[in-house]
Design a protein around this motif. Structure first.
Motif, short mmCIF file in Angstrom:
data_model
loop_
_atom_site.label_atom_id
_atom_site.label_comp_id
_atom_site.label_asym_id
_atom_site.label_seq_id
_atom_site.Cartn_x
_atom_site.Cartn_y
_atom_site.Cartn_z
N SER A 283 0.83 -1.21 0.00
CA SER A 283 0.00 0.00 0.00
C SER A 283 0.86 1.26 0.00
N THR A 284 0.42 2.26 -0.75
CA THR A 284 1.11 3.54 -0.84
C THR A 284 0.42 4.57 0.03
N ASP B 150 -2.26 19.57 -11.08
CA ASP B 150 -1.81 18.34 -11.73
C ASP B 150 -0.52 17.81 -11.13
N TRP C 161 -0.23 17.40 -7.81
CA TRP C 161 -0.51 16.64 -6.59
C TRP C 161 -1.82 15.87 -6.60
N PRO D 260 -3.28 13.91 -8.91
CA PRO D 260 -3.15 12.50 -9.32
C PRO D 260 -2.48 11.63 -8.27
N LEU D 261 -1.53 12.18 -7.53
CA LEU D 261 -0.85 11.40 -6.50
C LEU D 261 -1.79 11.08 -5.35
N ARG E 148 -5.05 10.76 -5.66
CA ARG E 148 -5.99 9.75 -6.18
C ARG E 148 -5.35 8.36 -6.22
N GLU E 149 -4.05 8.31 -6.45
CA GLU E 149 -3.38 7.01 -6.54
C GLU E 149 -3.06 6.41 -5.18
N ALA E 150 -2.99 7.22 -4.15
CA ALA E 150 -2.61 6.73 -2.82
C ALA E 150 -3.68 5.81 -2.24
N ASP E 151 -3.24 4.80 -1.54
CA ASP E 151 -4.17 3.91 -0.84
C ASP E 151 -4.65 4.52 0.47
N LEU F 141 -12.87 10.34 -3.38
CA LEU F 141 -11.89 9.32 -3.00
C LEU F 141 -12.58 8.17 -2.27
N THR G 30 -10.19 5.39 -0.88
CA THR G 30 -9.03 5.83 -0.11
C THR G 30 -9.32 5.72 1.39
#
Length: 220
Positions: A30-31, A84, A86, A88-89, A91-94, A122, A125
């Motif tokens: 997990s990120t 752009d 931050w 996307p980062l 959204r990608e984080a768990d 989210l 998330t």
């Protein structure tokens, strides 16, 4: 958004199991992004921020749990950079690991940065709050916990849950945080409220609330 609202981080096996259930996969896969912003409104904020970010706070396990990757999301910096860089980062984080400090200050910068507007989207998330990082998700924190004064001049916070939180009950370094004090605080909140200690967390999924505890807590 899935919420794990803790008093002092991942303090015991029960709270860790709740975290793993929310993640749906191991921590090592997990990120995480950690948010230290709330602590800057407190005395010695820069030093305590480093402890939180670096995993050097012995009482509040968060960033040091063995994540696949950990990034730093400083909310006060976000208004000065393109989204752009931050969004996307996020959204990608768990998981978002949100440190303690001043809940009103944190709420202000969640609004100013644009993070607050992003949260409803989210849905998968996990938000793991620590003290103020948990209180900020409630409707209000009560005058007892107001330190930094917001432009609005009140104690309102995000309202993503329908209850308030009185943290650190019985903590040896906070002698005023008794269950009796929590009861008086709750009488002025005007809604559901929980008093929790450092061995307790509140897990929220789609409005369903579950207290996870190996310590002491009370619902008012």
């Amino acid at each position: 958004m899935k919420l794990l609202l803790t008093d002092s981080g991942i303090k015991n096996a029960s709270i860790k199991a709740a975290l793993l259930d929310l993640l749906g996969k191991p921590i090592s896969e997990s990120t995480a992004l950690c948010i230290p912003t709330a602590i800057y409104a407190n005395p010695r904020g820069p030093f305590n921020a480093w402890q939180f970010v670096s995993g050097q706070d012995p009482d509040c396990a968060m960033t040091e749990l063995g994540w696949k990757a950990v990034g730093l999301l400083e909310l006060t910096a976000l208004p000065s950079v393109d989204k752009d860089r931050w969004v996307p980062l996020v959204r990608e984080a768990d998981v978002l690991l949100v440190g303690g400090g001043d809940a009103i200050y944190l709420h202000h910068w969640m609004r100013e940065s644009g993070l607050a507007d992003l949260l409803p989207s989210l849905t998968e998330t996990v938000w793991v709050g620590l003290s103020a990082g948990s209180m900020v998700m409630t409707p209000r924190i009560g005058e007892d916990f107001v330190g930094w004064k917001s432009p609005a001049g009140d104690d309102r916070t995000m309202g993503m849950v329908d209850f308030s939180i009185f943290p650190h009950v019985g903590h040896p370094s906070l002698p005023l945080n008794t269950m009796e004090a929590a009861e008086k605080w709750a009488a002025g909140i005007g809604g559901p409220a929980y008093a929790i200690d450092d061995q307790t967390a509140i897990k929220v999924i789609d409005g369903d609330v579950e207290v996870v505890s190996e310590g002491h807590w009370k619902r008012f």
